[in-house]
Design a protein around this motif. Structure first.
Motif, PDB file in Angstrom:
ATOM      1  N   VAL A  86       0.708  -1.143  -0.105  1.00 18.41           N
ATOM      2  CA  VAL A  86      -0.191   0.119   0.127  1.00 18.41           C
ATOM      3  C   VAL A  86       0.807   1.353  -0.020  1.00 18.41           C
ATOM      4  O   VAL A  86       1.878   1.483   0.837  1.00 18.41           O
ATOM      5  N   PRO A  87       0.563   2.048  -0.937  1.00 19.04           N
ATOM      6  CA  PRO A  87       1.462   3.350  -1.041  1.00 19.04           C
ATOM      7  C   PRO A  87       1.364   4.257   0.102  1.00 19.04           C
ATOM      8  O   PRO A  87       0.186   4.295   0.518  1.00 19.04           O
ATOM      9  N   PRO A  88       2.349   4.737   0.939  1.00 20.87           N
ATOM     10  CA  PRO A  88       1.938   6.031   2.036  1.00 20.87           C
ATOM     11  C   PRO A  88       1.673   7.307   1.006  1.00 20.87           C
ATOM     12  O   PRO A  88       1.536   7.604  -0.054  1.00 20.87           O
ATOM     13  N   ARG A  89       1.260   8.374   2.148  1.00 21.30           N
ATOM     14  CA  ARG A  89       1.124   9.593   1.678  1.00 21.30           C
ATOM     15  C   ARG A  89       2.487  10.371   1.418  1.00 21.30           C
ATOM     16  O   ARG A  89       3.291  10.122   2.461  1.00 21.30           O
ATOM     17  N   LEU A  90       2.775  10.915   0.168  1.00 27.36           N
ATOM     18  CA  LEU A  90       4.002  11.337  -0.080  1.00 27.36           C
ATOM     19  C   LEU A  90       3.938  13.042   0.327  1.00 27.36           C
ATOM     20  O   LEU A  90       4.805  13.418   0.713  1.00 27.36           O
ATOM     21  N   ASP A  91       2.907  13.537  -0.183  1.00 26.55           N
ATOM     22  CA  ASP A  91       2.772  14.944   0.117  1.00 26.55           C
ATOM     23  C   ASP A  91       4.298  15.841  -0.589  1.00 26.55           C
ATOM     24  O   ASP A  91       4.426  16.694   0.064  1.00 26.55           O
ATOM     25  N   THR A  92       4.617  15.630  -1.761  1.00 28.41           N
ATOM     26  CA  THR A  92       5.735  16.209  -2.353  1.00 28.41           C
ATOM     27  C   THR A  92       5.374  17.043  -3.288  1.00 28.41           C
ATOM     28  O   THR A  92       6.407  17.583  -4.149  1.00 28.41           O
ATOM     29  N   GLU A  93       4.064  16.997  -3.749  1.00 34.37           N
ATOM     30  CA  GLU A  93       3.769  18.182  -4.653  1.00 34.37           C
ATOM     31  C   GLU A  93       4.125  19.679  -4.221  1.00 34.37           C
ATOM     32  O   GLU A  93       3.605  19.957  -3.006  1.00 34.37           O
ATOM     33  N   PRO A  94       4.260  20.686  -5.388  1.00 27.25           N
ATOM     34  CA  PRO A  94       4.102  22.018  -4.657  1.00 27.25           C
ATOM     35  C   PRO A  94       2.753  22.331  -4.189  1.00 27.25           C
ATOM     36  O   PRO A  94       1.949  22.088  -4.898  1.00 27.25           O
ATOM     37  N   TYR A  95       2.709  22.976  -2.962  1.00 25.60           N
ATOM     38  CA  TYR A  95       1.603  23.617  -2.468  1.00 25.60           C
ATOM     39  C   TYR A  95       1.017  24.579  -3.485  1.00 25.60           C
ATOM     40  O   TYR A  95       1.513  25.359  -4.344  1.00 25.60           O
ATOM     41  N   ILE A  96      -0.566  24.684  -3.536  1.00 28.44           N
ATOM     42  CA  ILE A  96      -1.233  25.554  -4.114  1.00 28.44           C
ATOM     43  C   ILE A  96      -2.051  26.491  -3.207  1.00 28.44           C
ATOM     44  O   ILE A  96      -2.668  26.033  -2.243  1.00 28.44           O
ATOM     45  N   GLU A  97      -1.566  27.890  -3.331  1.00 29.89           N
ATOM     46  CA  GLU A  97      -1.980  28.826  -2.203  1.00 29.89           C
ATOM     47  C   GLU A  97      -1.653  28.335  -0.816  1.00 29.89           C
ATOM     48  O   GLU A  97      -2.689  28.564   0.247  1.00 29.89           O
ATOM     49  N   ASP A 179       8.857  24.105 -12.150  1.00 26.65           N
ATOM     50  CA  ASP A 179       8.465  24.475 -10.835  1.00 26.65           C
ATOM     51  C   ASP A 179       8.660  23.464  -9.793  1.00 26.65           C
ATOM     52  O   ASP A 179       7.891  23.631  -8.500  1.00 26.65           O
ATOM     53  N   GLY A 180       9.544  22.434  -9.845  1.00 28.22           N
ATOM     54  CA  GLY A 180       9.633  21.327  -9.073  1.00 28.22           C
ATOM     55  C   GLY A 180       9.031  19.952  -9.177  1.00 28.22           C
ATOM     56  O   GLY A 180       9.221  19.348  -8.370  1.00 28.22           O
ATOM     57  N   ARG A 181       7.879  20.042  -9.940  1.00 30.53           N
ATOM     58  CA  ARG A 181       7.263  18.952 -10.087  1.00 30.53           C
ATOM     59  C   ARG A 181       8.057  17.985 -10.792  1.00 30.53           C
ATOM     60  O   ARG A 181       9.009  18.063 -11.622  1.00 30.53           O
ATOM     61  N   GLU A 182       7.746  16.619 -10.536  1.00 32.97           N
ATOM     62  CA  GLU A 182       8.542  15.441 -11.339  1.00 32.97           C
ATOM     63  C   GLU A 182       7.171  14.427 -12.133  1.00 32.97           C
ATOM     64  O   GLU A 182       6.359  14.397 -11.488  1.00 32.97           O
ATOM     65  N   ARG A 183       7.506  14.035 -13.200  1.00 28.15           N
ATOM     66  CA  ARG A 183       6.739  13.300 -14.130  1.00 28.15           C
ATOM     67  C   ARG A 183       7.496  12.331 -14.925  1.00 28.15           C
ATOM     68  O   ARG A 183       8.710  12.533 -14.987  1.00 28.15           O
ATOM     69  N   ALA A 184       6.747  11.357 -15.561  1.00 30.55           N
ATOM     70  CA  ALA A 184       7.275  10.490 -16.733  1.00 30.55           C
ATOM     71  C   ALA A 184       6.793  10.885 -17.803  1.00 30.55           C
ATOM     72  O   ALA A 184       5.710  11.026 -18.259  1.00 30.55           O
TER      73      ALA A 184
END
Length: 206
Positions: A86-97, A179-184
């Protein structure tokens, strides 16, 4: 997997409930296999047909995944098998407001061998992808600093490479956006499939 191995994975009290629903106890083996194979990150469904049920009517028991007696632990930055872990909560995305985003973004390997970005909600539901297609998943690689990328003088095969200072060979890569996001993202025919104007670095998926 034989039945002894499988029954050991379920809470004994839950197994008692399952057995009590069955007209024929021998049906338990196959129903447990189906229940275990179809589990998601939150729950699992034990579905009994009308022909199998002691009531003569179909019955479905939705049990929280916590009723499993054994679970594999998540290993950070390694490929974790789905749905075994089961994946944990990462919370690594840039915050919005100033607020965290609802979804985490994972690097996912599909059963056919393709790599994609996939979203997972706080409620542990994968978004816009069939869970049956997922083979494994992991976190994106730790981000390189802008100073490190600026100082890079030659490409590195298994590390981050500054873009457009260096150009990848065709394939799918982890990419770092400005902006710091990571993607494939896939590089093909001299261009990126997405985020072409936002990519600051790329890394081979290993």
């Amino acid at each position: 997997m034989n039945n002894t191995d499988l029954t050991s994975k379920f809470d004994p009290k839950l197994l008692e409930i399952y057995r009590s629903l069955l007209k024929n106890p021998d049906d338990l083996d196959l129903l447990l296999e189906t229940t275990y194979a179809s589990r998601n990150a939150a729950d699992m469904i034990f579905a009994v047909s009308a022909e199998q049920s002691v009531t003569g009517k179909s019955v479905a028991v939705v049990a929280a995944r916590e009723h499993l007696a054994e679970e594999s632990e998540y290993v950070p930055h390694a490929w974790n098998l789905w749905p075994d872990v089961v994946p944990p909560r990462l919370d690594t995305e840039p915050y919005i407001e100033g607020k965290p985003q609802e979804c985490d973004y994972w690097l996912v390997k599909l059963r056919g061998g393709r790599f994609i970005t996939a979203k997972l909600t706080r409620q542990k539901n994968w978004v816009q992808i069939s869970e049956n297609l997922i083979e494994s998943y992991r976190e994106f690689s730790p981000r390189p600093s802008a100073a490190w990328l600026d100082s890079q003088v030659e490409p590195r095969e298994n590390d981050w490479n500054a873009y457009p200072k260096f150009i990848p060979v065709p394939g799918t890569y982890e990419v770092l956006l400005t902006d710091g996001r990571e993607r494939a993202v896939t590089w093909k025919d001299g261009k990126w499939s997405f985020y072409a104007d936002e990519i600051a670095a790329f890394k081979k998926i290993i």
